[in-house]
Design a protein around this motif. Structure first.
Motif, PDB file in Angstrom:
ATOM      1  N   GLN A  85      19.161   0.824   8.184  1.00  0.00           N
ATOM      2  CA  GLN A  85      17.974   1.210   8.948  1.00  0.00           C
ATOM      3  C   GLN A  85      17.973   2.697   9.259  1.00  0.00           C
ATOM      4  N   SER A  86      19.192   3.226   9.539  1.00  0.00           N
ATOM      5  CA  SER A  86      19.201   4.663   9.851  1.00  0.00           C
ATOM      6  C   SER A  86      18.912   5.488   8.598  1.00  0.00           C
ATOM      7  N   ILE A  87      19.297   4.957   7.434  1.00  0.00           N
ATOM      8  CA  ILE A  87      18.910   5.651   6.196  1.00  0.00           C
ATOM      9  C   ILE A  87      17.393   5.629   6.059  1.00  0.00           C
ATOM     10  N   ALA A  88      16.817   4.448   6.317  1.00  0.00           N
ATOM     11  CA  ALA A  88      15.360   4.313   6.205  1.00  0.00           C
ATOM     12  C   ALA A  88      14.633   5.357   7.049  1.00  0.00           C
ATOM     13  N   HIS A  89      15.221   5.672   8.211  1.00  0.00           N
ATOM     14  CA  HIS A  89      14.543   6.615   9.105  1.00  0.00           C
ATOM     15  C   HIS A  89      14.481   8.035   8.578  1.00  0.00           C
ATOM     16  N   VAL A  90      15.271   8.356   7.550  1.00  0.00           N
ATOM     17  CA  VAL A  90      15.132   9.707   6.990  1.00  0.00           C
ATOM     18  C   VAL A  90      14.247   9.706   5.742  1.00  0.00           C
ATOM     19  N   LEU A  91      13.775   8.550   5.324  1.00  0.00           N
ATOM     20  CA  LEU A  91      12.902   8.508   4.144  1.00  0.00           C
ATOM     21  C   LEU A  91      11.450   8.704   4.579  1.00  0.00           C
ATOM     22  N   PRO A  92      10.772   9.657   3.970  1.00  0.00           N
ATOM     23  CA  PRO A  92       9.398   9.947   4.417  1.00  0.00           C
ATOM     24  C   PRO A  92       8.462   8.749   4.308  1.00  0.00           C
ATOM     25  N   LEU A  93       8.690   7.898   3.296  1.00  0.00           N
ATOM     26  CA  LEU A  93       7.777   6.765   3.133  1.00  0.00           C
ATOM     27  C   LEU A  93       7.848   5.808   4.327  1.00  0.00           C
ATOM     28  N   TYR A  94       9.031   5.767   4.992  1.00  0.00           N
ATOM     29  CA  TYR A  94       9.190   4.873   6.135  1.00  0.00           C
ATOM     30  C   TYR A  94       8.099   5.127   7.175  1.00  0.00           C
ATOM     31  N   TYR A  95       7.817   6.416   7.426  1.00  0.00           N
ATOM     32  CA  TYR A  95       6.858   6.753   8.476  1.00  0.00           C
ATOM     33  C   TYR A  95       5.433   6.383   8.087  1.00  0.00           C
ATOM     34  N   ILE A 112       0.856  -1.190   0.000  1.00  0.00           N
ATOM     35  CA  ILE A 112       0.000   0.000   0.000  1.00  0.00           C
ATOM     36  C   ILE A 112       0.890   1.238   0.000  1.00  0.00           C
ATOM     37  N   GLY A 113       1.958   1.187   0.805  1.00  0.00           N
ATOM     38  CA  GLY A 113       2.927   2.281   0.815  1.00  0.00           C
ATOM     39  C   GLY A 113       3.548   2.482  -0.554  1.00  0.00           C
ATOM     40  N   LEU A 114       3.853   1.378  -1.215  1.00  0.00           N
ATOM     41  CA  LEU A 114       4.448   1.454  -2.547  1.00  0.00           C
ATOM     42  C   LEU A 114       3.519   2.185  -3.514  1.00  0.00           C
ATOM     43  N   VAL A 115       2.233   1.849  -3.447  1.00  0.00           N
ATOM     44  CA  VAL A 115       1.268   2.490  -4.346  1.00  0.00           C
ATOM     45  C   VAL A 115       1.118   3.972  -4.008  1.00  0.00           C
ATOM     46  N   ILE A 116       1.080   4.277  -2.697  1.00  0.00           N
ATOM     47  CA  ILE A 116       0.975   5.675  -2.271  1.00  0.00           C
ATOM     48  C   ILE A 116       2.155   6.469  -2.817  1.00  0.00           C
ATOM     49  N   LEU A 117       3.328   5.812  -2.834  1.00  0.00           N
ATOM     50  CA  LEU A 117       4.534   6.479  -3.334  1.00  0.00           C
ATOM     51  C   LEU A 117       4.527   6.590  -4.856  1.00  0.00           C
ATOM     52  N   THR A 118       4.401   5.442  -5.534  1.00  0.00           N
ATOM     53  CA  THR A 118       4.667   5.455  -6.982  1.00  0.00           C
ATOM     54  C   THR A 118       3.540   6.057  -7.807  1.00  0.00           C
ATOM     55  N   PHE A 123      -1.460   2.185  18.531  1.00  0.00           N
ATOM     56  CA  PHE A 123      -1.864   3.509  18.060  1.00  0.00           C
ATOM     57  C   PHE A 123      -0.951   4.629  18.534  1.00  0.00           C
ATOM     58  N   ASN A 124      -0.204   4.377  19.631  1.00  0.00           N
ATOM     59  CA  ASN A 124       0.740   5.411  20.065  1.00  0.00           C
ATOM     60  C   ASN A 124       1.829   5.602  19.020  1.00  0.00           C
ATOM     61  N   SER A 125       2.358   4.479  18.576  1.00  0.00           N
ATOM     62  CA  SER A 125       3.414   4.555  17.586  1.00  0.00           C
ATOM     63  C   SER A 125       2.868   5.119  16.270  1.00  0.00           C
ATOM     64  N   ALA A 126       1.635   4.721  15.918  1.00  0.00           N
ATOM     65  CA  ALA A 126       1.030   5.235  14.690  1.00  0.00           C
ATOM     66  C   ALA A 126       0.843   6.746  14.755  1.00  0.00           C
ATOM     67  N   THR A 127       0.443   7.240  15.909  1.00  0.00           N
ATOM     68  CA  THR A 127       0.228   8.678  16.059  1.00  0.00           C
ATOM     69  C   THR A 127       1.530   9.438  15.819  1.00  0.00           C
ATOM     70  N   LEU A 128       2.610   8.899  16.386  1.00  0.00           N
ATOM     71  CA  LEU A 128       3.912   9.530  16.206  1.00  0.00           C
ATOM     72  C   LEU A 128       4.287   9.549  14.723  1.00  0.00           C
ATOM     73  N   ASP A 129       4.105   8.411  14.050  1.00  0.00           N
ATOM     74  CA  ASP A 129       4.395   8.334  12.615  1.00  0.00           C
ATOM     75  C   ASP A 129       3.567   9.354  11.841  1.00  0.00           C
ATOM     76  N   PHE A 130       2.321   9.495  12.270  1.00  0.00           N
ATOM     77  CA  PHE A 130       1.434  10.420  11.563  1.00  0.00           C
ATOM     78  C   PHE A 130       1.913  11.856  11.727  1.00  0.00           C
ATOM     79  N   ILE A 131       2.328  12.195  12.946  1.00  0.00           N
ATOM     80  CA  ILE A 131       2.802  13.563  13.191  1.00  0.00           C
ATOM     81  C   ILE A 131       4.041  13.859  12.338  1.00  0.00           C
ATOM     82  N   VAL A 132       4.978  12.894  12.307  1.00  0.00           N
ATOM     83  CA  VAL A 132       6.178  13.074  11.482  1.00  0.00           C
ATOM     84  C   VAL A 132       5.777  13.256  10.017  1.00  0.00           C
ATOM     85  N   SER A 133       4.862  12.406   9.535  1.00  0.00           N
ATOM     86  CA  SER A 133       4.443  12.480   8.130  1.00  0.00           C
ATOM     87  C   SER A 133       3.814  13.827   7.802  1.00  0.00           C
ATOM     88  N   VAL A 134       2.981  14.323   8.696  1.00  0.00           N
ATOM     89  CA  VAL A 134       2.328  15.612   8.453  1.00  0.00           C
ATOM     90  C   VAL A 134       3.382  16.714   8.352  1.00  0.00           C
TER      91      VAL A 134
END
Ligand code: ATP
Ligand code: MG
Lengths: 364, 302
Positions: free
Chosen positions: A310-320, A178-184, A334-345
């Motif tokens: 892995q540390s490279i992955a952490h700077v890629l927006p799609l990772y979040y 799903i992430g792949l589709v959101i990206l490509t 959901f705690n972890s998801a919320t954090l990911d969402f905030i970073v993505s926004v």
């Protein structure tokens, strides 16, 4: 901002889009092929030892250490320690643990004096491997209890259910794809569209109409949200029906879909805007897209990659985005998801601002 | 009232001075035509008027507005057919017109516009598969969607077949009859002579002649020319006795005459000397002759 203009543009854009076979391929056929391919390669593999998390609160005596060593020597479980200064229940949900054992602080003293002591086993009974860990614990407990001639149960184990469950490869693959589709889907098209509209002077043509840049952008966003959602539904359906994936679906997937599509539609516009020609746009687009495609946890969880990757992955927006989707669909965390969402926004806001700045309909 | 005023407008692309200080006015209801060789700066000029390019220097007013900043406001009353019109590749003409109609919030004019330029037959063909001329016709349709009072047509007839060109001419006449202002760029001088109230001849970013075709011909034309067959005796008579400007090309001499008297003298001379005038023609300079002379003059001096 006029809804009428957005709808008119959406109509034209979707027609143009649906008439292109390559676009359809990338959104619907490509993820399906990947899924069938990777799904059949990996779905058979299982891990031999079941992970068991142990929190040992007993640091006065060494009986508890002997107990853990014995448990380990069964080879049924792969033991990971939980630090003694955390709340075990919270830790379990944060780390999506399906089997954990709690050893209380009075374990050694009680055992040595023959007093009753109770261990707590947290597990998700729905997960098949949880009974393996339970077996290993029972065997070890029996061994320890057999020390006492009286055969009375000095050590008892209380079971507590937790709802986390272990993920199979397909479970990881669904949010990944799903992430792949959101990206490509927005990235490839938007980089191309923006650079070619610029070259063919179609933006200049549109600048002479009442359509505004933001209406144009919104219509693209709505369109990619729509087709990404369709593609996601397809991916989930195939995963569940064909590969018996047990991911949990819920409404929180939608905000990730939305912010992801928003982010990559903006990024595509940005890449198309800054490049001087169609060729350089496609190069810039690929340089951005491909590393993200492989390193963000699309095809496999990033935990299996070397730490530096892995540390490279952490700077890629799609990772979040993918991490967030994983947290929601696999771990219900959901705690972890919320954090990911905030970073993505935050990341999306920066990319959007840059794209607004560089996206011009006419040159001076 | 003026539809357009331009005062000392400049535009450079790097070191190329595309437009080098031009000033002109176009009245409402006028058909105003830009003429000039390739690269003269016509498109650049027109694009600055349309608000698609920013002038480096100078003042432009289109329907009272400054076009670069007020482009979206002007978009409602101005129609533009750019040179080399392009559109979204997999969209048909019919869909494109519908799309524009809804963006401009006007009723669906698909039918009448398609028939106006003879595009009905290919209305369901995707833009990428249209022929060059058909693409251009769609460009004209889109320029007319909002019933504009000022229309820019940058080389609308280039590459069109003779029948289609006539249709566009009729269209321009019709627009003029309706009181619209038309800015027409063209390479066909007879087209400008026929349709335009005034023309501006551009070269190297400057307007080198401006006025109605008749005015320009009167002012810059070398009058009437008589062409007679070449003969040594006749040539001598024309240049020595009548002191007329003669130009020999091949088997004929072209003479710039000042009055009817010159013609009578020449005929008289031929009659008396038994010179057989196998061909004879009298012609006034056209805009084309002046255009060619003007550009040649420029090349000669620069
Ligand atoms: N985007 C651009 N970048 C650089 N130079 C340009 C650009 N557009 C036009 N020019 C240059 O400006 C000059 C004038 O060009 P313009 O298109 O205005 O000419 P034109 O009179 O319309 O010619 P044509 O009759 O061939 O259409 C030319 O020398 C051209 O090379
Ligand atoms: Mg031009």
């Amino acid at each position: 901002m006029k809804i009428r203009n957005i709808i008119a543009d959406l109509k034209i854009y979707s027609r143009n889009y649906m008439r292109s076979n390559t676009a359809i391929f990338f959104v619907f056929i490509f993820p399906l092929v990947l899924m069938l391919l990777f799904g059949s390669i990996f779905s058979g593999s299982t891990t031999s030892a079941v992970p068991l998390y142990v929190q040992n609160m007993d640091n006065s005596g060494n009986m508890s250490n002997t107990f853990i060593e014995t448990l380990n020597s069964t080879h049924f479980v792969d033991i990971h320690m939980i630090p003694d200064n955390v709340n075990i229940q919270a830790y379990i949900s944060q780390h999506s643990i399906t089997a954990a054992l709690y050893i209380p602080s009075n374990f050694s003293s009680s055992y040595n004096t023959g007093n009753h002591v109770s261990l707590v086993y947290y597990n998700n009974p729905a997960v098949s491997t949880s009974s393996v860990a339970q077996q290993a614990i029972s065997v070890t407990v029996e061994l320890f209890n057999s020390h006492f001639a009286s055969q009375n149960q000095t050590i008892a184990v209380a079971s507590t259910s937790v709802t986390t469950h272990a993920a199979s490869y397909v479970d990881f693959m669904i949010p990944g794809l799903i992430g792949l589709v959101i990206l490509t889907s927005p990235m490839f098209s938007m980089t191309y569209i923006v650079s070619s509209y610029k070259k063919e002077k179609i933006f200049r043509q549109l600048s002479l109409t009442p359509l505004t840049r933001s209406e144009w952008f919104l219509s693209k966003f709505v369109w990619y949200l729509f087709i990404s959602a369709l593609s996601a539904i397809m991916i989930i359906a195939v995963g569940v029906l064909l590969f018996h994936s047990s991911i949990s679906l819920n409404i929180y997937v939608v905000p990730f879909l939305a912010i992801g599509v928003f982010m990559f539609t903006s990024l595509g516009i940005l890449a198309g805007s800054v490049s001087k020609s169609e060729e350089s746009a496609s190069v810039i687009g690929n340089i951005i897209t491909f590393p993200m495609m492989f390193l963000s946890g699309t095809f496999f969880p990033i935990e299996i990659m070397p730490t530096w990757l892995q540390s490279i992955a952490h700077v890629l927006p799609l990772y979040y985005i993918i991490d967030g989707l994983n947290s929601i669909t696999i771990y219900s965390n959901f705690n972890s998801a919320t954090l990911d969402f905030i970073v993505s926004v935050a990341v999306a806001a920066v990319i959007f601002a840059l794209s607004v700045y560089s996206f011009r309909w006419k040159e001076e | 009232m003026d539809a357009i005023t331009a005062d000392d407008v400049h535009k450079s692309y790097g070191s190329i001075k595309a437009v080098d200080g031009i000033s002109f006015k176009v009245q409402k209801g006028e058909v105003y035509s830009f003429l000039g060789p390739n690269g003269a700066g016509k498109t650049t000029t027109v694009e600055m008027l349309e608000g698609l390019r920013k002038a480096d220097r100078g003042e432009i007013r289109v329907l009272g507005e400054e076009p670069w900043h007020e482009a979206s406001k002007l978009g409602r009353t101005v129609g533009v057919m750019p040179q080399d019109f392009r559109f979204i590749e997999r969209i048909t003409s019919r869909e494109a017109i519908r799309y524009y109609c809804s963006l401009f919030s006007v009723r669906d004019k698909t039918k009448e516009l398609l028939s106006l330029v003879d595009l009905e037959e290919v209305q369901n063909v995707q833009f990428q598969n249209l022929s060059g001329g058909q693409k251009q016709k769609l460009g004209i349709c889109l320029a007319l969607i909002n019933d504009p009072e000022l229309i820019f047509l940058d080389e609308p007839t280039t590459g069109l077949d003779p029948k289609a060109r006539r249709k566009i001419w009729d269209l321009i006449r019709k627009l003029k009859d309706e009181g619209k202002t038309v800015i027409l760029t063209t390479h066909y001088l007879e087209e400008a002579e026929m349709l335009a109230d005034r023309v501006a001849i551009m070269d190297h970013g400057k307007i080198i002649a401006e006025g109605s075709p008749g005015e320009i011909i009167n002012r810059m034309g070398k009058g009437r020319k008589l062409t007679v067959p070449y003969g040594e005796k006749l040539q001598e008579y024309l240049s020595k006795d009548l002191k007329l400007d003669c130009n020999r090309t091949g088997d004929s001499i072209s003479v710039s005459i000042h009055s009817n008297k010159d013609v009578i003298n020449i005929l008289d001379f031929a009659e008396k000397n038994g010179i057989e005038l196998t061909s004879l023609s009298l012609k006034e300079d056209t805009l084309e002759d002046i255009f060619v002379d003007l550009i040649a003059e420029k090349e000669g001096t620069s």
